[in-house]
Write a protein that holds these residues in place. Sequence first.
Motif, mmCIF file in Angstrom:
data_model
loop_
_atom_site.group_PDB
_atom_site.id
_atom_site.type_symbol
_atom_site.label_atom_id
_atom_site.label_comp_id
_atom_site.label_asym_id
_atom_site.label_seq_id
_atom_site.Cartn_x
_atom_site.Cartn_y
_atom_site.Cartn_z
ATOM 1 N N LEU A 127 -3.813 -3.231 -4.774
ATOM 2 C CA LEU A 127 -4.840 -3.858 -5.605
ATOM 3 C C LEU A 127 -5.858 -2.832 -6.094
ATOM 4 C CD1 LEU A 127 -5.371 -7.097 -3.493
ATOM 5 C CD2 LEU A 127 -4.343 -6.969 -5.769
ATOM 6 N N GLY A 130 -4.950 -0.931 -9.354
ATOM 7 C CA GLY A 130 -5.143 -1.584 -10.645
ATOM 8 C C GLY A 130 -3.850 -1.868 -11.357
ATOM 9 N N GLU A 131 -2.961 -0.890 -11.442
ATOM 10 C CA GLU A 131 -1.661 -1.082 -12.080
ATOM 11 C C GLU A 131 -0.654 -1.521 -11.016
ATOM 12 O OE1 GLU A 131 -0.453 2.356 -14.166
ATOM 13 O OE2 GLU A 131 -2.250 2.478 -15.420
ATOM 14 N N ALA A 163 -5.004 -11.442 -11.499
ATOM 15 C CA ALA A 163 -4.110 -10.390 -11.006
ATOM 16 C C ALA A 163 -2.664 -10.870 -10.898
ATOM 17 C CB ALA A 163 -4.589 -9.880 -9.652
ATOM 18 N N SER A 216 3.138 -10.288 -11.034
ATOM 19 C CA SER A 216 1.862 -9.653 -11.361
ATOM 20 C C SER A 216 1.526 -9.823 -12.840
ATOM 21 C CB SER A 216 1.901 -8.165 -11.003
ATOM 22 O OG SER A 216 2.586 -7.431 -12.000
ATOM 23 N N SER A 245 0.987 -7.660 -14.980
ATOM 24 C CA SER A 245 1.547 -6.625 -15.851
ATOM 25 C C SER A 245 3.016 -6.860 -16.195
ATOM 26 C CB SER A 245 1.386 -5.258 -15.189
ATOM 27 O OG SER A 245 2.054 -5.218 -13.942
#
Length: 521
Positions: free
Chosen positions: A91, A94-95, A117, A350, A352
């Motif tokens: 966490l 960030g990525e 997130a 996630s 992303s």
Amino acid sequence: MRKVSLASAILATTALTSPVFADGHLMIVEEPLELTIHMHWPRAQGYGVGGETSEIYPVELEARRLTGISLVDDTMGANTTDSGEAMNLLLAMGEMPDIVGGHLIQQPVNQFGPEGAFLPLNDLVAEHAPNIQAFWDENPDLQAAISAYDGNYYYIPYLPDGEFGRAWFIRQDWLDALGLEQPQNVDELYTTLVAFRDGDPNGNGEADEIPYFARQWQEVNRLLTLWDARSSGSDTYHDFYVNDAGEIVHPYAQDAYRVGLSNIAQWYEEGLIDPEIFTRGSSSRDYLLSENLGGMTHDWFASTSGYNSALAEAVPGFNFIPFLPPASAGGVRMEEHRRIPIKPDGWAISYSNEHVIETIRYFDFWFTEEGRNLANFGVEGRTWNMVDGEPIFTDEVLNSDQAVNSQMYLEGAQIQRGYWQDYRYEWQWTAEAAREGIELYSANDLLVDQFLGVAFNQQEQAIYDRYWPSIRTYMLERQQAWILGSGDVEEDWADYIETLNDMGYDQVIEVMNSAYARQYG
């Protein structure tokens, strides 16, 4: 409680038909797709390393063949066995990889999912994951149990199967040698343990018997139930529980605990409990049984019953069997431990992830018949075969010197992905004595309801994080000190409760109950 034969029930409730499909019916993508994954759990800090001939799980290779999707390891925290620490590292970066999974992900996923997130899965599952949705339709209480404070759920959990986990085991051969019957209540149990201590049931002429032992020291707390107290509300040690008034409390702040722990401390002082129970560690069961020293414990049905065959030659007449929990001081037979139906382990998507639909369909694959068999038993033809409609492990797996579950971990089966366990996996290698014990426990009303956890909002989480870790540490420190004879729980009780409240116990209980009411109505 199920009142039918458990062996029949297991096969009836978990048996799956075998429809005939065209090849490729499970394929999710037209072109191969790679998804990155963080998978951290106590036995493996990463995804895909295992098997005898490959560094990729055989289960993963088969899933790739069937679905067209490959999981590529991208796990943080390879140098720690603490999954919470690994998640914090992830966490903080960030990525994140496409999929975040493994041990104890529920709390961070439910905390940071509403903040963006992780993706909410309610609509995704309803639209693209019919097998998962069918499970929720049959088990709406379990969907509520994993939901965050905003009403969404953010991960697909590992869903254990079966009811009974641990049981009380006693040396029947020692009882026979001393002319004793199995103890039926707490007073008879005390008499039995004294006889184990003083009667030389192992026949070596030495006072070396250990009446009660446990390979996890926390199992000494199971004795609390003999005085109508609790040690936990779930299959996690030291957990909260829901009392008869429907309120969440902690077992170590109740009057029954004071009475129970006072008696445990007395039994410890009298030598009825292993003097090294806090230090002997996980090898205690192996050592004390193989040396013919241990008399009684509380442990898993399957693995503990295996000692009867393993020690048949080393300890002639060895007979370590499950028996019904002795009735408590209040006349209640209770088996506090049971298989929790839902774990805080599994996997999430996630923010992303650029292949959300493919990912949720991939999650759904593990709830199909083929995917569930793969997750539970490994690759068909390699570790098991279908026999009369039942997945049966090969002789090589069942007769190996290595435990079946350990073999499965290396295959990539029975790992902490989001999947529905199949108890037939364990029943096959459960010794006959354990099967009989499970039938015995199943025929009696022993199990208690479980606390399935709560999801905090930000304010509640802040209060919990501020107070609970230090309170829990204080509780366990005092508990161990009282058992070992440092202080007296009866004399110290008022000061103990006052200290708990000064440390914020009341505030923790308040947020636990507010979250519980919101989540479960």
